[in-house]
Design a protein around this motif. Structure first.
Motif, PDB file in Angstrom:
ATOM      1  N   SER A   1       0.812  -1.207   0.000  1.00  0.00           N
ATOM      2  CA  SER A   1       0.000   0.000   0.000  1.00  0.00           C
ATOM      3  C   SER A   1       0.854   1.270   0.000  1.00  0.00           C
ATOM      4  CB  SER A   1      -0.921   0.023   1.215  1.00  0.00           C
ATOM      5  OG  SER A   1      -1.585   1.266   1.291  1.00  0.00           O
ATOM      6  N   PRO A   2       0.779   2.067  -1.086  1.00  0.00           N
ATOM      7  CA  PRO A   2       1.518   3.340  -1.093  1.00  0.00           C
ATOM      8  C   PRO A   2       0.951   4.333  -0.080  1.00  0.00           C
ATOM      9  CG  PRO A   2       0.103   3.177  -3.025  1.00  0.00           C
ATOM     10  CD  PRO A   2       0.055   1.848  -2.339  1.00  0.00           C
ATOM     11  N   LEU A   3      -0.353   4.234   0.197  1.00  0.00           N
ATOM     12  CA  LEU A   3      -0.967   5.132   1.168  1.00  0.00           C
ATOM     13  C   LEU A   3      -0.442   4.853   2.571  1.00  0.00           C
ATOM     14  CD1 LEU A   3      -4.673   5.176  -0.077  1.00  0.00           C
ATOM     15  CD2 LEU A   3      -2.792   6.709  -0.666  1.00  0.00           C
ATOM     16  N   ALA A   4      -0.208   3.568   2.873  1.00  0.00           N
ATOM     17  CA  ALA A   4       0.345   3.212   4.185  1.00  0.00           C
ATOM     18  C   ALA A   4       1.765   3.751   4.315  1.00  0.00           C
ATOM     19  CB  ALA A   4       0.327   1.699   4.371  1.00  0.00           C
TER      20      ALA A   4
ATOM     21  N   GLN B   1       3.125   6.406   7.034  1.00  0.00           N
ATOM     22  CA  GLN B   1       4.241   6.106   7.931  1.00  0.00           C
ATOM     23  C   GLN B   1       5.250   7.252   7.972  1.00  0.00           C
ATOM     24  OE1 GLN B   1       5.515   2.403   6.225  1.00  0.00           O
ATOM     25  NE2 GLN B   1       4.036   1.171   7.380  1.00  0.00           N
ATOM     26  N   VAL B   2       5.548   7.842   6.811  1.00  0.00           N
ATOM     27  CA  VAL B   2       6.483   8.974   6.767  1.00  0.00           C
ATOM     28  C   VAL B   2       5.914  10.161   7.537  1.00  0.00           C
ATOM     29  CG1 VAL B   2       7.635  10.644   5.261  1.00  0.00           C
ATOM     30  CG2 VAL B   2       7.486   8.249   4.572  1.00  0.00           C
ATOM     31  N   LEU B   3       4.629  10.436   7.334  1.00  0.00           N
ATOM     32  CA  LEU B   3       4.004  11.566   8.025  1.00  0.00           C
ATOM     33  C   LEU B   3       4.008  11.363   9.534  1.00  0.00           C
ATOM     34  CD1 LEU B   3       0.962  12.184   5.643  1.00  0.00           C
ATOM     35  CD2 LEU B   3       3.054  13.548   5.815  1.00  0.00           C
ATOM     36  N   VAL B   4       3.679  10.148   9.972  1.00  0.00           N
ATOM     37  CA  VAL B   4       3.638   9.863  11.417  1.00  0.00           C
ATOM     38  C   VAL B   4       5.042   9.922  12.011  1.00  0.00           C
ATOM     39  CG1 VAL B   4       3.160   8.072  13.140  1.00  0.00           C
ATOM     40  CG2 VAL B   4       1.515   8.513  11.311  1.00  0.00           C
ATOM     41  N   ALA B   5       6.006   9.303  11.331  1.00  0.00           N
ATOM     42  CA  ALA B   5       7.381   9.283  11.841  1.00  0.00           C
ATOM     43  C   ALA B   5       7.959  10.695  11.892  1.00  0.00           C
ATOM     44  CB  ALA B   5       8.250   8.384  10.962  1.00  0.00           C
ATOM     45  N   SER B   6       7.640  11.512  10.889  1.00  0.00           N
ATOM     46  CA  SER B   6       8.117  12.904  10.886  1.00  0.00           C
ATOM     47  C   SER B   6       7.527  13.684  12.051  1.00  0.00           C
ATOM     48  CB  SER B   6       7.754  13.585   9.558  1.00  0.00           C
ATOM     49  OG  SER B   6       8.352  12.946   8.481  1.00  0.00           O
TER      50      SER B   6
ATOM     51  N   LYS C   1      18.677  -3.091  15.735  1.00  0.00           N
ATOM     52  CA  LYS C   1      19.209  -4.452  15.661  1.00  0.00           C
ATOM     53  C   LYS C   1      18.413  -5.314  14.691  1.00  0.00           C
ATOM     54  CE  LYS C   1      21.059  -4.384  20.359  1.00  0.00           C
ATOM     55  NZ  LYS C   1      21.031  -5.018  21.708  1.00  0.00           N
ATOM     56  N   GLY C   2      17.127  -5.154  14.693  1.00  0.00           N
ATOM     57  CA  GLY C   2      16.282  -5.909  13.768  1.00  0.00           C
ATOM     58  C   GLY C   2      15.744  -4.991  12.697  1.00  0.00           C
ATOM     59  N   THR C   3      14.535  -5.257  12.261  1.00  0.00           N
ATOM     60  CA  THR C   3      13.883  -4.390  11.284  1.00  0.00           C
ATOM     61  C   THR C   3      13.170  -3.268  12.030  1.00  0.00           C
ATOM     62  OG1 THR C   3      13.512  -6.243   9.785  1.00  0.00           O
ATOM     63  CG2 THR C   3      12.215  -4.255   9.404  1.00  0.00           C
ATOM     64  N   PRO C   4      13.547  -2.000  11.785  1.00  0.00           N
ATOM     65  CA  PRO C   4      12.938  -0.881  12.524  1.00  0.00           C
ATOM     66  C   PRO C   4      11.434  -0.788  12.277  1.00  0.00           C
ATOM     67  CG  PRO C   4      14.919  -0.175  11.339  1.00  0.00           C
ATOM     68  CD  PRO C   4      14.584  -1.554  10.841  1.00  0.00           C
ATOM     69  N   ASN C   5      10.737  -0.251  13.255  1.00  0.00           N
ATOM     70  CA  ASN C   5       9.310  -0.002  13.123  1.00  0.00           C
ATOM     71  C   ASN C   5       9.103   1.117  12.090  1.00  0.00           C
ATOM     72  OD1 ASN C   5       6.627   0.663  13.354  1.00  0.00           O
ATOM     73  ND2 ASN C   5       6.658   0.996  15.571  1.00  0.00           N
ATOM     74  N   PRO C   6       8.445   0.833  10.958  1.00  0.00           N
ATOM     75  CA  PRO C   6       8.304   1.851   9.903  1.00  0.00           C
ATOM     76  C   PRO C   6       7.454   3.043  10.317  1.00  0.00           C
ATOM     77  CG  PRO C   6       6.953  -0.069   9.402  1.00  0.00           C
ATOM     78  CD  PRO C   6       7.815  -0.446  10.576  1.00  0.00           C
ATOM     79  N   TRP C   7       6.714   2.924  11.417  1.00  0.00           N
ATOM     80  CA  TRP C   7       5.931   4.056  11.908  1.00  0.00           C
ATOM     81  C   TRP C   7       6.793   4.987  12.764  1.00  0.00           C
ATOM     82  CZ3 TRP C   7       1.246   4.961   9.911  1.00  0.00           C
ATOM     83  CH2 TRP C   7       0.595   3.896   9.275  1.00  0.00           C
ATOM     84  N   ARG C   8       8.057   4.553  12.997  1.00  0.00           N
ATOM     85  CA  ARG C   8       8.989   5.393  13.752  1.00  0.00           C
ATOM     86  C   ARG C   8      10.210   5.768  12.904  1.00  0.00           C
ATOM     87  NH1 ARG C   8       8.250   6.342  18.932  1.00  0.00           N
ATOM     88  NH2 ARG C   8      10.398   7.126  18.940  1.00  0.00           N
ATOM     89  N   LEU C   9      10.646   4.853  12.048  1.00  0.00           N
ATOM     90  CA  LEU C   9      11.847   5.093  11.232  1.00  0.00           C
ATOM     91  C   LEU C   9      11.609   4.581   9.818  1.00  0.00           C
ATOM     92  CD1 LEU C   9      14.803   6.066  11.151  1.00  0.00           C
ATOM     93  CD2 LEU C   9      15.485   3.710  11.719  1.00  0.00           C
ATOM     94  N   CYS C  10      11.708   5.470   8.862  1.00  0.00           N
ATOM     95  CA  CYS C  10      11.483   5.133   7.453  1.00  0.00           C
ATOM     96  C   CYS C  10      12.798   5.209   6.682  1.00  0.00           C
ATOM     97  CB  CYS C  10      10.479   6.098   6.826  1.00  0.00           C
ATOM     98  SG  CYS C  10       8.883   6.168   7.671  1.00  0.00           S
ATOM     99  N   THR C  11      12.840   4.540   5.545  1.00  0.00           N
ATOM    100  CA  THR C  11      14.030   4.604   4.697  1.00  0.00           C
ATOM    101  C   THR C  11      14.019   5.896   3.878  1.00  0.00           C
ATOM    102  OG1 THR C  11      12.966   3.485   2.835  1.00  0.00           O
ATOM    103  CG2 THR C  11      14.052   2.093   4.486  1.00  0.00           C
ATOM    104  N   VAL C  12      15.196   6.260   3.359  1.00  0.00           N
ATOM    105  CA  VAL C  12      15.298   7.429   2.492  1.00  0.00           C
ATOM    106  C   VAL C  12      14.386   7.271   1.285  1.00  0.00           C
ATOM    107  CG1 VAL C  12      16.841   8.691   0.936  1.00  0.00           C
ATOM    108  CG2 VAL C  12      17.626   8.058   3.229  1.00  0.00           C
TER     109      VAL C  12
ATOM    110  N   GLN D   1      11.598   5.650   1.028  1.00  0.00           N
ATOM    111  CA  GLN D   1      10.211   5.861   1.415  1.00  0.00           C
ATOM    112  C   GLN D   1       9.913   7.349   1.574  1.00  0.00           C
ATOM    113  OE1 GLN D   1       9.112   3.327   4.665  1.00  0.00           O
ATOM    114  NE2 GLN D   1       7.067   4.226   4.887  1.00  0.00           N
ATOM    115  N   VAL D   2      10.843   8.094   2.148  1.00  0.00           N
ATOM    116  CA  VAL D   2      10.678   9.540   2.303  1.00  0.00           C
ATOM    117  C   VAL D   2      10.645  10.221   0.937  1.00  0.00           C
ATOM    118  CG1 VAL D   2      11.749  11.658   3.159  1.00  0.00           C
ATOM    119  CG2 VAL D   2      11.746   9.604   4.586  1.00  0.00           C
ATOM    120  N   GLU D   3      11.516   9.782   0.038  1.00  0.00           N
ATOM    121  CA  GLU D   3      11.580  10.382  -1.295  1.00  0.00           C
ATOM    122  C   GLU D   3      10.328  10.080  -2.115  1.00  0.00           C
ATOM    123  OE1 GLU D   3      13.699  12.585  -2.454  1.00  0.00           O
ATOM    124  OE2 GLU D   3      14.689  12.557  -0.503  1.00  0.00           O
ATOM    125  N   GLU D   4       9.668   8.964  -1.830  1.00  0.00           N
ATOM    126  CA  GLU D   4       8.381   8.687  -2.483  1.00  0.00           C
ATOM    127  C   GLU D   4       7.393   9.804  -2.181  1.00  0.00           C
ATOM    128  OE1 GLU D   4       7.484   3.960  -3.143  1.00  0.00           O
ATOM    129  OE2 GLU D   4       6.990   4.832  -1.215  1.00  0.00           O
TER     130      GLU D   4
END
Length: 554
Positions: free
Chosen positions: A229-232, A236-241, A294-305, A307-310
């Motif tokens: 889902s692109p909307l999700a 996630q970027v908006l919430v993490a920001s 250490k594992g896979t970060p929570n995307p609602w707290r930390l997004c990849t570059v 994902q942000v650029e999308e």
């Protein structure tokens, strides 16, 4: 041998019918596109076969007034261009473009076969509206995916195939207008002279042919995997920001989080390079002590570059998207005001043959069919020498040229209406149904609209596909189509405002049922002025736009 086989693999992440990496020698390119173009030609014939003359259907069978009929056609057309957001979401998120096109095409055929007898045997507005809005649902899944699916057949990491992709958009729009040509000539004549049942039944059969054409090329298609889902991801970027509102954005972009793997974690998407604008959203990619690294970060707290650029990519194209609304409002006049204007003019060719006013849209189609090969084979090579761009004009330059031409189309339509009303006043033709002025004086305004389409609409196809993130291409194609929806809604709103404002104190207004006592020339002037203002806004917006790095030059 392994190296040779790797050279045959398409590098943009597309797969074949079996889910394996697509082979350049066996899939995609023009050999696959012929089936896609055949599907689009038949589907557009079916769509325009229903939409081109719909305003007259509402007037003749449902006994609606001119303003009401024009408003209802605009509302329905607008819905046809809003529902693609649903089809695009399903394609990018879950099913992929191939299956969305296949499923919604079959829905379109089923609904059409079930409902087309309604148009010939029922005068119920409710039944007719249920039928056409179910058809709008079917076309909503097809519209946003076909152009993007066709472009997927060319690997943009390959220089030769990328050049063919630009040409594909021209011929894609050409196939649309071949279908529209048949619809606006043959089908409109059948609807007017034989019956609405036959006139709407034939498009149903052609839609069935569209499905056959599409499935016939299945073994040749390159398919982009759905990326979730692109909307999700945007949420996630908006919430993490927001969560990291107080975190300072570092000057060193290397601190921002991105996966270590070569490929993006978003399926079907390549990694995107970091950009320095809209830096407030970079906060979503800044690791903090609260993030589990250490594992896979929570995307609602930390997004990849990536994902942000999308999200940044979507925000950057929105102002360009908004400037297409006025153009679409101008374009929508072909199925409303142009038809009503033509209804008052002499439609005869010789003593016996009479051309329906809605059929004049075939000159718009002929204009497109003329200008597409001229643009592709003559204008582009010539422009390439002066601009240095492999495509002749950048997509934004192409859109701007079309916006200018659209202004002239409204001016020409307004001048013709001034001449028509002058004839009415001088000869007291106020109550005459058909004036002694040939309908073919409308040809120029249709021809100019067609020319504007070749520049603006095709430029939009190319722009939104090229600037969209890999996993959001259907969504961005649907976004470009919503300008048509909002343009139709804007046209409908203008009709309502004009009707309400100009009919006060017992006046007939600009758009009465008897146009000889109205002033639709004033309506055309309003659209011309709005188009001029829109063009200058577009120049300002496009002057600061920066293309993303995909081989497209600024």
């Amino acid at each position: 041998m392994i190296e040779l086989e790797n050279n045959h693999v398409v590098k943009d992440g597309t797969v074949d019918v079996h889910g394996n990496p697509a082979d350049k020698t066996k899939t995609g390119n023009w050999k696959a596109c012929f089936f896609i173009l055949g599907n689009e030609c038949c589907e557009r014939l079916a769509y325009y076969g229903m939409s081109t003359n719909l305003v007259n259907y509402f007037i003749q069978r449902l006994h609606q007034g001119n303003a009401t009929a024009a408003k209802n056609v605009s509302n329905w057309s607008g819905t046809c261009y809003v529902l693609p957001l649903l089809g695009a979401f399903l394609a990018d998120s879950y099913w992929g473009r191939y299956w969305v096109i296949a499923i919604f095409s079959m829905i379109y055929v089923f609904v059409s076969f079930f409902h087309f007898p309604i148009f010939d045997h029922c005068n119920s507005a409710v039944a007719a509206f249920v039928a056409i809005y179910l058809i709008a649902l079917g076309t909503g899944g097809i519209k946003p995916c076909v152009s993007a699916f066709g472009a997927d057949q060319f690997d943009e990491t390959d220089d030769k195939e990328r050049e063919k992709k630009s040409s594909f958009f021209n011929w894609f729009y050409f196939s649309i207008n071949v279908g529209a040509l048949i619809a606006s000539s043959v089908l409109v004549w059948i609807q007017t002279n034989v019956g609405w049942g036959w006139g709407f039944g034939i498009p149903t059969v052609t839609m069935a042919l569209a499905v056959v054409s599409f499935f016939s090329g299945s073994h040749l298609y390159r398919r982009q995997k759905p990326g979730g889902s692109p909307l999700a991801r945007i949420a996630q970027v908006l919430v993490a920001s927001f969560r990291k509102f107080n975190v300072k954005v570092p000057d060193d972009e290397g601190i921002l989080y991105e996966t270590a793997e070569e490929e993006s974690y978003i399926q079907g998407s390549r990694k995107l390079e970091h950009t320095n604008n809209l830096r407030c959203f970079d906060k979503a990619a800044i690791p903090t002590e609260d993030d589990d690294m250490k594992g896979t970060p929570n995307p609602w707290r930390l997004c990849t570059v990536t994902q942000v650029e999308e999200l940044k990519s979507i925000i950057r194209i929105l102002p360009i998207w908004a400037t297409g609304i006025i153009f679409s409002a101008v374009y929508s006049q072909m199925s409303t005001m142009f038809v009503l204007q033509g209804n008052t003019m002499d439609q005869h060719i010789g003593p016996k043959f009479r051309i329906p006013s809605a059929s004049l849209s075939l000159f718009d189609t002929l204009s497109v069919i003329f200008w597409v090969p001229v643009y592709d084979k003559l204008i582009v090579p010539y422009a390439r020498k002066f601009t240095g761009n492999e495509r002749g004009f950048t997509p934004l330059q192409r859109i701007g040229i079309g916006l200018v031409i659209s202004v002239f189309s409204m001016v020409v339509a307004g001048i013709l209406e001034v001449v028509r009303l002058d004839l009415v006043r001088k000869n007291d033709y106020y109550d005459m149904k058909t004036l002694p002025i040939s309908i073919f004086w409308q040809v120029l305004q249709y021809f100019l609209i067609g020319c504007a389409e070749v520049f603006t609409f095709i430029g939009q196809f190319e722009f939104f596909y090229g600037q969209a993130p890999d996993a959001m291409r259907s969504l961005c194609s649907a976004l470009s189509l919503t300008t048509n929806a909002l343009g139709n809604y804007l046209s409908s709103l203008l009709v309502v405002i004009v009707s309400n404002v100009t009919t006060r104190n017992g006046k007939l207004g600009w758009i009465p049922d008897n146009l000889n006592r109205g002033h639709i020339d004033y309506f055309y002037w309003v659209l011309a002025i709005l188009s001029v203002v829109n063009f200058f806004v577009y120049l300002w917006i496009s002057s600061w736009y920066k293309y993303k790095v995909t081989g497209i030059e600024n």
